[in-house]
Scaffold this motif. Sequence first.
Motif, PDB file in Angstrom:
ATOM      1  N   LEU A  45       0.818  -1.219   0.000  1.00  4.62           N
ATOM      2  CA  LEU A  45       0.000   0.000   0.000  1.00  4.62           C
ATOM      3  C   LEU A  45       0.850   1.265   0.000  1.00  4.62           C
ATOM      4  CD1 LEU A  45      -2.693  -1.086   2.584  1.00  4.62           C
ATOM      5  CD2 LEU A  45      -2.972  -0.887   0.104  1.00  4.62           C
ATOM      6  N   SER A  46       2.177   1.099  -0.088  1.00  6.31           N
ATOM      7  CA  SER A  46       3.066   2.253  -0.082  1.00  6.31           C
ATOM      8  C   SER A  46       2.773   3.168  -1.272  1.00  6.31           C
ATOM      9  CB  SER A  46       4.519   1.774  -0.143  1.00  6.31           C
ATOM     10  OG  SER A  46       5.362   2.853  -0.467  1.00  6.31           O
ATOM     11  N   ILE A  47       2.823   4.445  -1.008  1.00  2.48           N
ATOM     12  CA  ILE A  47       2.593   5.423  -2.070  1.00  2.48           C
ATOM     13  C   ILE A  47       3.765   5.427  -3.049  1.00  2.48           C
ATOM     14  CG2 ILE A  47       2.350   7.894  -2.525  1.00  2.48           C
ATOM     15  CD1 ILE A  47       0.984   8.002   0.297  1.00  2.48           C
ATOM     16  N   LEU A  48       4.958   5.101  -2.538  1.00 11.46           N
ATOM     17  CA  LEU A  48       6.158   5.166  -3.372  1.00 11.46           C
ATOM     18  C   LEU A  48       6.430   3.880  -4.136  1.00 11.46           C
ATOM     19  CD1 LEU A  48       8.539   7.000  -0.892  1.00 11.46           C
ATOM     20  CD2 LEU A  48       7.292   7.974  -2.814  1.00 11.46           C
ATOM     21  N   HIS A  49       6.135   2.703  -3.523  1.00  8.31           N
ATOM     22  CA  HIS A  49       6.568   1.450  -4.130  1.00  8.31           C
ATOM     23  C   HIS A  49       5.435   0.544  -4.592  1.00  8.31           C
ATOM     24  CE1 HIS A  49      10.403   2.588  -2.506  1.00  8.31           C
ATOM     25  NE2 HIS A  49       9.891   2.642  -1.299  1.00  8.31           N
ATOM     26  N   GLY A  50       4.272   0.662  -3.994  1.00  9.90           N
ATOM     27  CA  GLY A  50       3.194  -0.284  -4.267  1.00  9.90           C
ATOM     28  C   GLY A  50       2.656  -0.162  -5.680  1.00  9.90           C
ATOM     29  N   ARG A  51       2.170  -1.302  -6.209  1.00  9.28           N
ATOM     30  CA  ARG A  51       1.543  -1.324  -7.527  1.00  9.28           C
ATOM     31  C   ARG A  51       0.044  -1.134  -7.359  1.00  9.28           C
ATOM     32  NH1 ARG A  51       4.017  -4.351 -11.739  1.00  9.28           N
ATOM     33  NH2 ARG A  51       2.309  -3.340 -12.823  1.00  9.28           N
ATOM     34  N   SER A  52      -0.611  -0.628  -8.389  1.00  9.44           N
ATOM     35  CA  SER A  52      -2.057  -0.451  -8.326  1.00  9.44           C
ATOM     36  C   SER A  52      -2.732  -1.815  -8.301  1.00  9.44           C
ATOM     37  CB  SER A  52      -2.542   0.341  -9.536  1.00  9.44           C
ATOM     38  OG  SER A  52      -2.088   1.664  -9.449  1.00  9.44           O
ATOM     39  N   MET A  53      -3.816  -1.905  -7.525  1.00 14.12           N
ATOM     40  CA  MET A  53      -4.516  -3.184  -7.383  1.00 14.12           C
ATOM     41  C   MET A  53      -6.015  -2.959  -7.270  1.00 14.12           C
ATOM     42  SD  MET A  53      -3.613  -4.020  -3.416  1.00 14.12           S
ATOM     43  CE  MET A  53      -1.982  -3.293  -3.356  1.00 14.12           C
ATOM     44  N   CYS A  54      -6.746  -4.055  -7.491  1.00 13.59           N
ATOM     45  CA  CYS A  54      -8.204  -4.011  -7.364  1.00 13.59           C
ATOM     46  C   CYS A  54      -8.558  -3.778  -5.894  1.00 13.59           C
ATOM     47  CB  CYS A  54      -8.798  -5.338  -7.837  1.00 13.59           C
ATOM     48  SG  CYS A  54     -10.535  -5.526  -7.453  1.00 13.59           S
ATOM     49  N   LYS A  78     -16.346  -2.939 -14.019  1.00 14.16           N
ATOM     50  CA  LYS A  78     -16.097  -4.142 -13.211  1.00 14.16           C
ATOM     51  C   LYS A  78     -14.627  -4.522 -13.285  1.00 14.16           C
ATOM     52  CE  LYS A  78     -20.694  -5.954 -13.744  1.00 14.16           C
ATOM     53  NZ  LYS A  78     -21.552  -6.978 -14.288  1.00 14.16           N
ATOM     54  N   CYS A  79     -14.166  -5.190 -12.246  1.00 14.07           N
ATOM     55  CA  CYS A  79     -12.774  -5.650 -12.211  1.00 14.07           C
ATOM     56  C   CYS A  79     -12.574  -6.750 -13.253  1.00 14.07           C
ATOM     57  CB  CYS A  79     -12.450  -6.183 -10.815  1.00 14.07           C
ATOM     58  SG  CYS A  79     -10.851  -6.993 -10.691  1.00 14.07           S
ATOM     59  N   ARG A  80     -11.459  -6.702 -13.970  1.00 16.77           N
ATOM     60  CA  ARG A  80     -11.156  -7.717 -14.982  1.00 16.77           C
ATOM     61  C   ARG A  80     -10.962  -9.093 -14.352  1.00 16.77           C
ATOM     62  NH1 ARG A  80      -8.966  -6.985 -19.908  1.00 16.77           N
ATOM     63  NH2 ARG A  80      -8.391  -4.829 -19.437  1.00 16.77           N
ATOM     64  N   TYR A  81     -10.542  -9.147 -13.083  1.00 13.39           N
ATOM     65  CA  TYR A  81     -10.141 -10.408 -12.459  1.00 13.39           C
ATOM     66  C   TYR A  81     -11.240 -11.012 -11.589  1.00 13.39           C
ATOM     67  CZ  TYR A  81      -5.981  -8.274 -14.199  1.00 13.39           C
ATOM     68  OH  TYR A  81      -5.087  -7.663 -15.034  1.00 13.39           O
ATOM     69  N   PRO A  85     -18.039  -5.003  -9.050  1.00 19.98           N
ATOM     70  CA  PRO A  85     -18.154  -3.618  -9.528  1.00 19.98           C
ATOM     71  C   PRO A  85     -17.079  -2.708  -8.933  1.00 19.98           C
ATOM     72  CG  PRO A  85     -20.181  -4.339  -8.448  1.00 19.98           C
ATOM     73  CD  PRO A  85     -19.194  -5.436  -8.294  1.00 19.98           C
ATOM     74  N   ILE A  86     -16.596  -1.792  -9.756  1.00 17.73           N
ATOM     75  CA  ILE A  86     -15.651  -0.763  -9.317  1.00 17.73           C
ATOM     76  C   ILE A  86     -16.459   0.524  -9.196  1.00 17.73           C
ATOM     77  CG2 ILE A  86     -13.573   0.549  -9.908  1.00 17.73           C
ATOM     78  CD1 ILE A  86     -12.694  -1.908 -11.538  1.00 17.73           C
ATOM     79  N   SER A  87     -16.309   1.198  -8.103  1.00 18.13           N
ATOM     80  CA  SER A  87     -17.112   2.380  -7.804  1.00 18.13           C
ATOM     81  C   SER A  87     -17.078   3.408  -8.946  1.00 18.13           C
ATOM     82  CB  SER A  87     -16.606   3.029  -6.515  1.00 18.13           C
ATOM     83  OG  SER A  87     -17.257   4.266  -6.312  1.00 18.13           O
ATOM     84  N   TRP A  88     -18.223   4.059  -9.163  1.00 11.19           N
ATOM     85  CA  TRP A  88     -18.306   5.129 -10.157  1.00 11.19           C
ATOM     86  C   TRP A  88     -17.496   6.339  -9.708  1.00 11.19           C
ATOM     87  CZ3 TRP A  88     -20.182   9.287  -7.662  1.00 11.19           C
ATOM     88  CH2 TRP A  88     -20.971   9.052  -6.547  1.00 11.19           C
TER      89      TRP A  88
END
Length: 104
Positions: A45-54, A78-81, A85-88
Amino acid sequence: MIVVVLVVLGLCLGSFVNALVWRIHEQDRLTGKKKKPHKKQLDRLSILHGRSMCPDCHHELKPKDLVPLFSWLSLHGKCRYCHKPISWQYPVVELLTAGLFVFS
Ligand SMILES: [Zn+2]
């Protein structure tokens, strides 16, 4: 031409703001629990190192899932995986930021 550049920059910044808000919220949620979170969880969840996730399944997103607004539209919100639903909120924040860039 400048409007297109401003829209793209605004969409990108809006996407970054969404990711930042979600990560800070998740960090607060994890550190507020009685059981201490693993360092690995906080690193993701790091702002500097973490990757984006669902937000639901926490699957790391690929570059094609990270195009502001267009990824949300192409996946019909919707999430691909996990297909949840992904919030509007995500496309709305991106569009509002793009609008602010253009009008400012
Ligand atoms: Zn998912």
